[in-house]
Design an enzyme around this catalytic site. Structure first.
Site, mmCIF file in Angstrom:
data_model
loop_
_atom_site.group_PDB
_atom_site.id
_atom_site.type_symbol
_atom_site.label_atom_id
_atom_site.label_comp_id
_atom_site.label_asym_id
_atom_site.label_seq_id
_atom_site.Cartn_x
_atom_site.Cartn_y
_atom_site.Cartn_z
ATOM 1 N N CYS A 116 -9.969 -11.205 -11.682
ATOM 2 C CA CYS A 116 -9.521 -10.896 -13.043
ATOM 3 C C CYS A 116 -10.067 -11.911 -14.045
ATOM 4 C CB CYS A 116 -7.995 -10.871 -13.096
ATOM 5 S SG CYS A 116 -7.335 -10.500 -14.732
ATOM 6 N N CYS A 172 0.291 -10.385 -11.381
ATOM 7 C CA CYS A 172 1.129 -9.880 -12.472
ATOM 8 C C CYS A 172 1.552 -8.435 -12.275
ATOM 9 C CB CYS A 172 0.391 -10.036 -13.799
ATOM 10 S SG CYS A 172 -1.160 -9.079 -13.910
ATOM 11 N N SER A 216 0.637 -20.569 -22.580
ATOM 12 C CA SER A 216 -0.230 -20.028 -23.631
ATOM 13 C C SER A 216 0.352 -20.303 -25.012
ATOM 14 C CB SER A 216 -0.454 -18.525 -23.428
ATOM 15 O OG SER A 216 0.765 -17.801 -23.466
#
Length: 354
Positions: free
Chosen positions: A100, A198, A23
């Site tokens: 998600c 996560c 990211s």
């Protein structure tokens, strides 16, 4: 990416940041190409929330971009964590990342950055690509790095979501991303890959379920396919189809879990030959184009993220779908997703029922 890099100049793009190399490089790439870049961090009540947020702030400060923290802990708990837990106790092996991406990252987060931050696009560090436009329709494509392709986890996205997303890393290989990180002055080195689930952190699935849903697991019988009881289990949530270890069933050849039967609270076991099947039932079928192609449809299908795609025919069946493979597949697992590909294009997916 729906927008080519040549057309993103001056666009306001908000990057979902985790503090990791992917990211961070995605944000730096967009910044270098002239986009108005901001960062956003999803606070999901992660076990290492403070540490992760500190890493994200350091990257945002280094890139000199604004950072917004969005609290999505409640919907994440309800839509992802509770789904994860309920699936295991129902005898399924869920894929929380697929859910998600649809409901949280490319759902609630996307809605908030467009509404509250005025974002034209939300960018993530996924290794996948998007092309097309609102007129011709958007297509989701595999990332060019076959070892890192994450298109499988994006199979539940909609046309509306695809049109508002940007995947800057889809055209790069992982090694190239580390090279770019060094170019940008981002100090990552060859850092370990982040964990897929996560919210588990260092916990096993069983330990997490024991703390999240105490008292739900019940002991029960281990049965052969013929119904003979040959052992006992501590709860079906400890098992998944194809599992060999931890069964405590010595024999001349190994036993494997071939089915989880919540109605009987039973773990059904068999031999390796019993793990293979050619037809797979889907509880539903989702098509990224917004409508099903003419069925039956022949394409390539993956039954797990790291499973090699195999040729199959997809047809409608009882409101869901039926996948007939050209060759039998091993350890088809209810709760996982079958994702359909035509070349490098993701056609759609469906949750495996049986």
């Amino acid at each position: 990416m729906a927008e080519s890099f040549d057309t993103i100049q001056q666009k306001k793009i908000v990057v979902a940041m985790s503090g990791g190399v992917d990211s961070s490089v995605a944000a730096a790439l967009l910044q270098r190409r002239g986009a108005q870049v901001e960062g956003v961090f999803m606070a999901l009540a992660q076990p290492d929330l403070a540490e992760q947020l500190q890493r994200v702030r350091q990257v945002a400060d280094f890139l000199k971009i604004p950072l917004t923290v969005v609290d999505l802990a409640e919907p994440f708990q309800r839509l992802v964590v509770d789904y994860f837990s309920a699936s295991y106790f129902a005898g399924k092996t869920p894929n929380p990342c697929v859910v998600c991406n649809r409901t949280i990252k490319c759902g609630r987060l996307l809605e908030q950055v467009r509404k509250n931050l005025g974002a034209e696009l939300l960018a993530t560090g996924h290794y996948a690509r998007i092309n097309g436009d609102v007129t011709t329709g958007y297509r989701l494509l595999q990332g060019v790095d076959p070892q890192k392709d994450q298109s499988y986890f994006l199979g539940l996205l909609s046309q509306e979501q695809l049109g508002q997303l940007c995947f800057p890393l889809g055209g790069y290989r992982k090694g190239e991303v580390y090279t770019l990180a060094a170019e940008f002055g981002l100090a990552f080195g060859q850092t370990p890959e982040s964990q897929d689930i996560c919210f588990l952190k260092e916990q096993s699935v069983a330990a997490f379920l024991a703390s999240h849903s105490p008292g739900q697991g019940r002991p029960g019988p281990m049965l052969t396919l013929q119904g003979e009881e040959i052992g006992h289990h501590a709860g079906i949530h400890h098992y998944t189809v194809g599992q060999r270890r931890g069964l405590g069933l010595p024999d001349a050849t190994p036993w494997y879990v071939v089915e989880l039967d919540p109605a009987r609270n039973a773990v059904v076991v068999g031999k390796d030959a019993d793990l293979w099947q050619q037809e797979v039932l889907l509880s539903s079928a989702h098509w990224l184009s917004g409508q099903a192609p003419p069925l039956p449809c022949v394409c390539m299908v993956k039954i797990r993220s790291r499973h090699p795609a195999s040729q199959a025919e997809i047809s409608q069946h009882d409101g869901g779908g039926l996948v007939k493979f050209s060759q039998p597949q091993r350890a088809v697992t209810p709760g996982q997703f079958a994702v359909f590909y035509q070349g490098e294009v993701v056609l759609g997916c469906g949750e495996i029922a049986k």
